[in-house]
Design a protein around this motif. Structure first.
Motif, short mmCIF file in Angstrom:
data_model
loop_
_atom_site.label_atom_id
_atom_site.label_comp_id
_atom_site.label_asym_id
_atom_site.label_seq_id
_atom_site.Cartn_x
_atom_site.Cartn_y
_atom_site.Cartn_z
N LYS A 1 0.94 -1.15 -0.07
CA LYS A 1 0.14 0.04 0.13
C LYS A 1 0.90 1.33 -0.10
O LYS A 1 0.53 2.32 -0.34
CB LYS A 1 -0.86 0.05 1.12
N GLN A 2 2.01 1.14 0.36
CA GLN A 2 3.18 2.26 0.44
C GLN A 2 3.68 2.48 -0.74
O GLN A 2 3.83 3.61 -1.45
CB GLN A 2 3.87 2.10 1.55
N SER A 3 4.43 1.42 -1.41
CA SER A 3 5.30 1.40 -2.49
C SER A 3 4.89 0.70 -3.98
O SER A 3 5.70 0.99 -4.91
CB SER A 3 6.46 1.11 -1.98
N LEU A 4 3.93 -0.16 -3.86
CA LEU A 4 3.76 -1.16 -5.05
C LEU A 4 3.38 -0.41 -6.21
O LEU A 4 2.17 0.48 -6.03
CB LEU A 4 3.10 -2.33 -4.68
N ILE A 5 3.83 -0.36 -7.22
CA ILE A 5 3.50 0.03 -8.70
C ILE A 5 2.63 -0.84 -9.38
O ILE A 5 1.66 -0.89 -9.90
CB ILE A 5 4.55 0.73 -9.20
N GLU A 6 3.54 -2.05 -9.68
CA GLU A 6 2.81 -3.14 -10.47
C GLU A 6 3.84 -4.43 -10.42
O GLU A 6 4.84 -4.47 -9.89
CB GLU A 6 2.88 -2.63 -12.03
N VAL A 7 3.20 -5.46 -10.81
CA VAL A 7 3.77 -6.82 -11.01
C VAL A 7 3.65 -7.27 -12.30
O VAL A 7 2.53 -7.30 -12.99
CB VAL A 7 3.03 -7.89 -10.15
N HIS A 8 4.59 -7.56 -12.98
CA HIS A 8 4.83 -8.27 -14.44
C HIS A 8 5.72 -9.33 -14.52
O HIS A 8 6.43 -9.80 -13.71
CB HIS A 8 5.17 -7.12 -15.06
N GLN A 9 5.36 -10.15 -15.59
CA GLN A 9 6.59 -11.42 -15.92
C GLN A 9 7.03 -11.28 -17.24
O GLN A 9 6.57 -10.62 -18.10
CB GLN A 9 5.56 -12.83 -15.67
N LEU A 10 8.37 -11.98 -17.01
CA LEU A 10 9.12 -12.12 -18.50
C LEU A 10 9.03 -13.61 -18.95
O LEU A 10 9.83 -14.08 -18.07
CB LEU A 10 10.34 -11.47 -18.46
N GLU A 11 8.66 -13.93 -20.01
CA GLU A 11 8.66 -15.30 -20.67
C GLU A 11 10.19 -15.65 -20.84
O GLU A 11 11.08 -14.91 -21.48
CB GLU A 11 7.96 -15.72 -21.76
N LEU A 12 10.87 -16.65 -20.23
CA LEU A 12 12.32 -17.11 -20.54
C LEU A 12 12.43 -17.77 -21.75
O LEU A 12 11.71 -18.73 -22.15
CB LEU A 12 12.74 -17.98 -19.09
N GLU A 13 13.51 -17.40 -22.32
CA GLU A 13 13.96 -17.95 -23.73
C GLU A 13 14.29 -19.31 -23.46
O GLU A 13 15.01 -19.68 -22.84
CB GLU A 13 14.97 -17.25 -24.39
N GLY A 14 13.79 -20.32 -24.57
CA GLY A 14 14.44 -21.68 -24.68
C GLY A 14 14.01 -22.45 -23.55
O GLY A 14 14.24 -23.77 -23.48
N SER A 15 12.85 -21.94 -22.75
CA SER A 15 12.40 -22.91 -21.64
C SER A 15 11.33 -24.14 -22.28
O SER A 15 10.62 -23.89 -23.08
CB SER A 15 11.54 -22.13 -20.76
N ILE A 16 12.00 -25.50 -21.76
CA ILE A 16 11.06 -26.35 -22.21
C ILE A 16 9.70 -26.80 -21.22
O ILE A 16 8.91 -27.56 -21.68
CB ILE A 16 12.04 -27.77 -22.23
N SER A 17 9.88 -25.99 -19.93
CA SER A 17 8.76 -26.22 -18.98
C SER A 17 8.09 -24.84 -18.91
O SER A 17 7.30 -24.71 -17.73
CB SER A 17 9.31 -26.59 -17.73
N ASN A 18 7.99 -23.93 -19.99
CA ASN A 18 7.39 -22.91 -19.86
C ASN A 18 7.45 -21.99 -18.61
O ASN A 18 6.63 -21.51 -17.94
CB ASN A 18 5.83 -23.36 -19.86
#
Length: 488
Positions: free
Chosen positions: A303-320
């Motif tokens: 509540k004080q500092s959070l802006i957002e949460v996001h994710q980045l798909e990792l290259e070459g991952s066989i398990s997504n």
């Protein structure tokens, strides 16, 4: 290549001879193609042998040169690390008599007065003062000359936090203008959820309109753990994990390999509902993969500092797999889980991808499961050093080996085939890149067996890491110099 036929003793005798000027008149030359082929073949073999020896010699010299270069790079990195450690020691012992501590709120010093008429500031052509400079100060009625760097100690929260300690990193004012912003197509927003007791449901967290710096007198605590997605002793291990989280009450929690069962138990735990916000509490991502990373942030901090949460798909991952990032005011928390098994090249590519993604961020705490064996971690360390990341365990823990995966402990939890390897590794790590935050302590937790199990069963096949961070003080470390010493 020739033979002759000569009469000797009434018979014929065949012998090899070499042609020479004035050969015998009775000599009959006979061309032998087989011997010619044998000679030429032997010559070629000898030539190829000499060429191969030369190539092996060149390869050996090149290898020795590369080893020497890598040794020089490691020595240079070690030297930089020692300089950073020495600077930390200077900061911790800042109240010694031969040092002065200039801060926005002066303590233990009665009076600090600048003596302008004796200042020896360096100036440019326009006459503007240029830092650093040699300044004369009157401290507690005692005059002393110090090397200083002018800083703005105003309490404006919007000011950019430049380095107060120049040796850590040379920062240019042009850096802010040349920062590379994250591409919108590289990341995907992740819903951060908080428990709404009125609707009795997890709902999307509403970020504050004007987030503030996540600074407090108590600092920040961070916990990282690969929870090992397995059905074995699942209910007991989940209950032990919840007790561990409750015991340590970390402000930031990064979990890896979270499955449906664990997410369900976490989201229905009354204490977690009261204390934490959870990324993707609905588990939508679990519809596409077997396990996911999870970030828990204390509600007070969110509540004080959070802006957002996001994710980045990792290259070459066989398990997504993908990395998850929580962006707070002037701090990014990264939860990563690199590819497992025998995928060393893929892990290196994924780490390079994450480094490039985080490069514009000046303050990052990155934790998770790197899945790197000791021999592989040397390459990772060099890459991380290039991006100014420090391994908290290497900097702060001197005695313990720090194995977060130790098959001597977890032998009852793995198969007999796995026991033969006897692997010990620091798969899990907490790293920091920041001139604003510094790590104070780090330790292994969740190392005790679960009491309800007859076998030696732990919360996970990995041990958890717990670290504490404090904000760097807005201060200037000024070291005394002799009056007759000139500024080089």
């Amino acid at each position: 290549f020739y033979s002759f036929m000569g009469k000797a003793g009434g018979g014929k005798k065949k012998a090899n001879v070499s042609l020479s000027r004035g050969a015998h008149n009775n000599t009959v030359l006979d061309f032998n193609p087989d011997q010619r082929v044998e000679f030429i073949t032997g010559f070629r073999k000898r030539k190829q042998g000499r060429r191969k020896v030369a190539e092996l010699s060149m390869i050996k010299k090149a290898r020795e040169q590369r080893i020497l270069q890598r040794k020089e790079v490691r020595e240079e990195l070690q030297k930089k690390r020692e300089e950073k450690k020495n600077l930390r020691v200077q900061i911790q012992s800042i109240n010694q008599d031969n040092k002065i501590y200039f801060a926005g709120e002066v303590k233990d010093i009665i009076e600090v007065l600048e003596v302008p008429e004796q200042s020896k500031r360096s100036k440019d052509k326009k006459g503007t003062n240029v830092a650093p400079a040699v300044m004369d100060y009157q401290v507690n009625n005692q005059q002393i000359s110090v090397v200083t760097k002018p800083l703005d100690f105003s309490a404006n929260d919007e000011m950019e936090d430049e380095s107060a300690f120049a040796p850590l990193r040379e920062y240019s004012s042009d850096e802010e203008e040349t920062k590379v912003e994250h591409r919108d197509d590289e990341r995907e927003l992740v819903p951060m959820c908080e428990w709404n007791s009125a609707t009795n449901n997890w709902e999307s967290f509403v970020a504050p309109e004007k987030p503030q710096n996540c600074i407090s007198e108590d600092g920040l605590t961070a916990l990282s753990l690969n929870v090992w997605k397995s059905d074995k002793w699942q209910s007991l291990r989940i209950a032990a994990l919840q007790n561990c989280l409750h015991q340590h009450c970390a402000d930031l929690v990064c979990l890896q390999e979270v499955g449906h069962a664990l997410l369900h138990e976490l989201t229905k735990n009354p204490w977690i509902r009261e204390f934490y916000c959870i990324s993707d509490a609905s588990g939508e991502r679990l519809e596409q993969t077997d396990f996911v990373p999870l970030i828990l942030i204390s509600k007070e901090l969110a509540k004080q500092s959070l802006i957002e949460v996001h994710q980045l798909e990792l290259e070459g991952s066989i398990s997504n797999r993908y990395a998850m990032f929580a962006s707070l005011k002037k701090l990014v928390v990264a939860n990563i889980h690199l590819e497992g098994l025998n995928n060393e090249k893929t892990r290196m590519k994924q780490l390079q991808q994450i480094m490039g993604y985080l490069e514009p961020e000046p303050n990052v705490i990155m934790m998770g499961d790197y899945n790197a064996l000791p021999a592989e971690w040397k390459k990772h360390s060099q890459l991380l050093e290039n991006y100014e990341f420090d391994d908290l365990w290497e900097d702060l823990a001197d005695s313990d080996s720090g194995w977060t995966f130790d098959q001597e402990y977890i032998s009852d939890m793995i198969t007999s085939k796995q026991r033969k390897k006897k692997t010990q590794a620091r798969y899990d790590r907490i790293l920091v890149k920041s001139e604003k935050w510094r790590g104070d302590s780090i330790s292994l937790v969740a190392r005790d067996p679960i009491p309800q199990c007859r076998d030696n069963v732990y919360i996970s096949t990995h041990f958890a890491l717990l670290a504490h961070f404090t904000a760097q003080p807005r201060a200037l470390l000024a070291l005394p110099i002799d009056d007759d010493e000139e500024m080089s």
